[in-house]
Design a protein around this motif. Structure first.
Motif, mmCIF file in Angstrom:
data_model
loop_
_atom_site.group_PDB
_atom_site.id
_atom_site.type_symbol
_atom_site.label_atom_id
_atom_site.label_comp_id
_atom_site.label_asym_id
_atom_site.label_seq_id
_atom_site.Cartn_x
_atom_site.Cartn_y
_atom_site.Cartn_z
ATOM 1 N N ILE A 176 0.758 -1.219 -0.019
ATOM 2 C CA ILE A 176 0.055 0.106 0.029
ATOM 3 C C ILE A 176 0.856 1.199 -0.015
ATOM 4 C CG2 ILE A 176 -1.714 1.185 1.225
ATOM 5 C CD1 ILE A 176 -2.775 -1.562 2.533
ATOM 6 N N ALA A 177 1.887 1.203 0.991
ATOM 7 C CA ALA A 177 2.744 2.268 0.950
ATOM 8 C C ALA A 177 3.491 2.518 -0.351
ATOM 9 C CB ALA A 177 3.855 2.097 1.915
ATOM 10 N N LEU A 178 4.030 1.638 -1.058
ATOM 11 C CA LEU A 178 4.559 1.942 -2.236
ATOM 12 C C LEU A 178 3.650 2.486 -3.533
ATOM 13 C CD1 LEU A 178 6.897 -1.159 -2.554
ATOM 14 C CD2 LEU A 178 7.550 0.925 -1.858
ATOM 15 N N THR A 179 2.457 1.835 -3.248
ATOM 16 C CA THR A 179 1.212 2.410 -4.292
ATOM 17 C C THR A 179 0.855 4.149 -3.999
ATOM 18 O OG1 THR A 179 0.130 0.474 -4.379
ATOM 19 C CG2 THR A 179 -0.976 2.176 -4.991
ATOM 20 N N TYR A 180 0.835 4.451 -2.816
ATOM 21 C CA TYR A 180 0.801 5.660 -2.340
ATOM 22 C C TYR A 180 1.810 6.564 -2.605
ATOM 23 C CZ TYR A 180 -3.082 4.229 0.986
ATOM 24 O OH TYR A 180 -3.967 3.843 1.670
ATOM 25 N N LEU A 181 3.151 6.174 -2.620
ATOM 26 C CA LEU A 181 4.212 6.704 -3.097
ATOM 27 C C LEU A 181 4.155 7.236 -4.510
ATOM 28 C CD1 LEU A 181 7.319 5.016 -1.355
ATOM 29 C CD2 LEU A 181 6.748 7.304 -0.922
ATOM 30 N N GLN A 182 3.867 6.225 -5.378
ATOM 31 C CA GLN A 182 3.513 6.496 -6.708
ATOM 32 C C GLN A 182 2.681 7.533 -7.038
ATOM 33 O OE1 GLN A 182 2.641 2.629 -8.230
ATOM 34 N NE2 GLN A 182 4.827 2.295 -9.241
ATOM 35 N N THR A 183 1.512 7.423 -6.395
ATOM 36 C CA THR A 183 0.499 8.586 -6.468
ATOM 37 C C THR A 183 0.843 9.876 -5.903
ATOM 38 O OG1 THR A 183 -1.068 6.529 -5.579
ATOM 39 C CG2 THR A 183 -1.885 9.073 -5.518
ATOM 40 N N VAL A 195 10.938 4.020 3.752
ATOM 41 C CA VAL A 195 9.660 3.817 4.131
ATOM 42 C C VAL A 195 9.112 2.263 4.627
ATOM 43 C CG1 VAL A 195 7.180 3.279 3.189
ATOM 44 C CG2 VAL A 195 8.665 5.424 2.790
ATOM 45 N N ILE A 196 9.877 1.341 3.921
ATOM 46 C CA ILE A 196 10.036 -0.228 4.136
ATOM 47 C C ILE A 196 10.850 -0.353 5.519
ATOM 48 C CG2 ILE A 196 10.612 -2.525 3.451
ATOM 49 C CD1 ILE A 196 8.469 -1.112 1.970
ATOM 50 N N GLN A 197 11.953 0.407 5.826
ATOM 51 C CA GLN A 197 12.682 0.261 6.938
ATOM 52 C C GLN A 197 11.731 0.691 8.139
ATOM 53 O OE1 GLN A 197 16.055 2.815 6.408
ATOM 54 N NE2 GLN A 197 17.287 0.933 5.082
ATOM 55 N N HIS A 198 10.918 1.648 7.836
ATOM 56 C CA HIS A 198 10.008 2.181 9.150
ATOM 57 C C HIS A 198 9.059 1.149 9.464
ATOM 58 C CE1 HIS A 198 11.851 5.856 10.289
ATOM 59 N NE2 HIS A 198 11.617 6.585 9.091
ATOM 60 N N LEU A 199 8.374 0.510 8.307
ATOM 61 C CA LEU A 199 7.199 -0.353 8.479
ATOM 62 C C LEU A 199 7.863 -1.630 9.225
ATOM 63 C CD1 LEU A 199 5.503 0.043 5.224
ATOM 64 C CD2 LEU A 199 4.829 0.770 7.440
ATOM 65 N N ASN A 200 8.991 -1.961 8.597
ATOM 66 C CA ASN A 200 9.727 -3.243 9.306
ATOM 67 C C ASN A 200 10.168 -2.817 10.892
ATOM 68 O OD1 ASN A 200 9.272 -4.725 7.177
ATOM 69 N ND2 ASN A 200 11.434 -4.153 6.217
ATOM 70 N N THR A 201 10.396 -1.842 10.880
ATOM 71 C CA THR A 201 10.812 -1.493 12.459
ATOM 72 C C THR A 201 9.614 -1.457 13.354
ATOM 73 O OG1 THR A 201 12.906 -0.359 11.726
ATOM 74 C CG2 THR A 201 12.100 0.029 13.962
ATOM 75 N N ALA A 202 8.564 -1.019 12.739
ATOM 76 C CA ALA A 202 7.213 -0.851 13.428
ATOM 77 C C ALA A 202 6.839 -2.082 13.921
ATOM 78 C CB ALA A 202 6.203 0.134 12.684
ATOM 79 N N LEU A 203 7.164 -3.058 13.355
ATOM 80 C CA LEU A 203 6.742 -4.602 13.567
ATOM 81 C C LEU A 203 7.164 -4.990 15.114
ATOM 82 C CD1 LEU A 203 7.542 -6.717 10.612
ATOM 83 C CD2 LEU A 203 5.115 -6.667 11.618
ATOM 84 N N LEU A 204 7.920 -4.181 15.817
ATOM 85 C CA LEU A 204 8.705 -4.380 17.126
ATOM 86 C C LEU A 204 8.132 -3.398 18.054
ATOM 87 C CD1 LEU A 204 12.294 -5.020 16.081
ATOM 88 C CD2 LEU A 204 10.463 -6.642 16.185
ATOM 89 N N SER A 205 7.290 -2.482 17.652
ATOM 90 C CA SER A 205 6.715 -1.452 18.329
ATOM 91 C C SER A 205 6.334 -1.634 19.856
ATOM 92 C CB SER A 205 5.759 -0.552 17.544
ATOM 93 O OG SER A 205 4.906 0.016 18.595
#
Length: 297
Positions: A176-183, A195-205
């Motif tokens: 979804i994030a990659l689609t939003y970036l294109q938009t 963006v992907i790094q933040h999403l992966n890090t958030a798995l440990l939030s």
């Protein structure tokens, strides 16, 4: 349309589930529960990488692992070992994907990662990964040991399925994030990577962002952070509202994502030279130690 939207969303945890976990009802201190949950997520990530699974599958497994402990009807750390739930969640997520893996492969990887002598994980082996290859007997199971571990893997898989009401659907924010970036016309590779790094890090939030917020909101927050960090100007309007995210939710998620790295550093400091308990017996020992310290013994 409705089924399409459902596919892009998740069933979220209720406030009651977040504040009344089975572990807390059983007397597991909140800080200890948070540490074990975070270590279990890291264990799942490491195991998935060693098994060659895609990050999508690993992320889904971490979300299933996290959901398992939610609410009074969820699993308790005084009954179920976090290491077993991690292994079974990863096995289940892989089985439901295009990339299934065998029980033996999962068990071999977990035996290695949980070896106090061979493991490279700081919360299992505080001394750090050995310089020389460890002796095989420190991380290889006997056939009898494998059969016992396989039985546990499949049993806990069933326990997870029952606890989740057999709802294994996990919508992730990455695509979804990659689609939003294109938009938004933000096609700079460094922004996408961040963006992907933040999403992966958030798995440990510690705020459990993946079970409290929908994927579209996680995607927007990661884009907002990444664009700001990379100095990329997005459109002047409040663009996040186009993606159905209000300013308050965006602010909360941005703070949560930013704080995760600091939380991880604090965890390493708190558990320096100690192992985080991932089995029931060591959880009990940690609770007892805390009780004795509290009583000044």
């Amino acid at each position: 349309m409705e089924s399409g939207l459902k596919h892009l969303s998740n069933a979220l945890a209720t406030p009651n589930q977040l504040s009344n976990s089975s572990s807390s009802i059983d007397g597991v201190p909140p800080e200890l529960e948070t540490s074990i949950r975070c270590a279990g997520a890291q264990l799942t990530q490491a195991a998935g990488v060693l098994l060659g699974l895609s990050q999508d599958i690993i992320a889904q497994a971490i979300v299933l692992f996290t959901r398992f402990w939610l609410g009074a009807d969820g699993g308790s750390l005084r009954i179920y070992a976090a290491k077993d739930v991690s292994a079974s969640a990863l096995y289940l997520a892989a089985k439901l994907s295009f990339q299934p893996t065998s029980p033996r492969s999962v068990i071999n990887v977990y035996t290695f990662l949980l070896s106090p002598d061979a493991s490279p994980l700081w919360f299992v082996n505080p001394r750090g990964a050995p310089d020389e290859p460890p002796a095989p007997e420190t991380y290889i199971l006997t056939e009898g040991g494998y059969q016992s571990a396989r039985s546990t893997l499949l049993r806990i898989e069933s326990v997870i399925l029952r606890a989740l009401g057999f709802d294994t659907h996990v919508a992730l924010p990455h695509a979804i994030a990659l689609t939003y970036l294109q938009t938004l016309g933000a096609t700079k590779p460094s922004v996408s990577r961040r963006v992907i790094q933040h999403l992966n890090t958030a798995l440990l939030s510690p705020q459990l962002l993946y079970v409290t917020h929908q994927p579209n909101a996680l995607a927007v927050a990661a884009i907002y952070l990444a664009a700001r960090e990379q100095g990329v100007k997005l459109v002047d309007t409040e663009w996040w509202e186009v993606f159905d995210v209000d300013r308050e939710e965006l602010g909360f998620l941005v703070v949560g994502m930013q704080s995760t790295e600091g939380f991880m550093r604090a965890e390493k400091g708190r558990w320096e030279n100690k192992t985080i308990p991932l089995v029931v017996d060591t959880v009990e020992a940690e609770i007892e130690k805390g009780r004795m310290l509290g009583e000044g013994e």
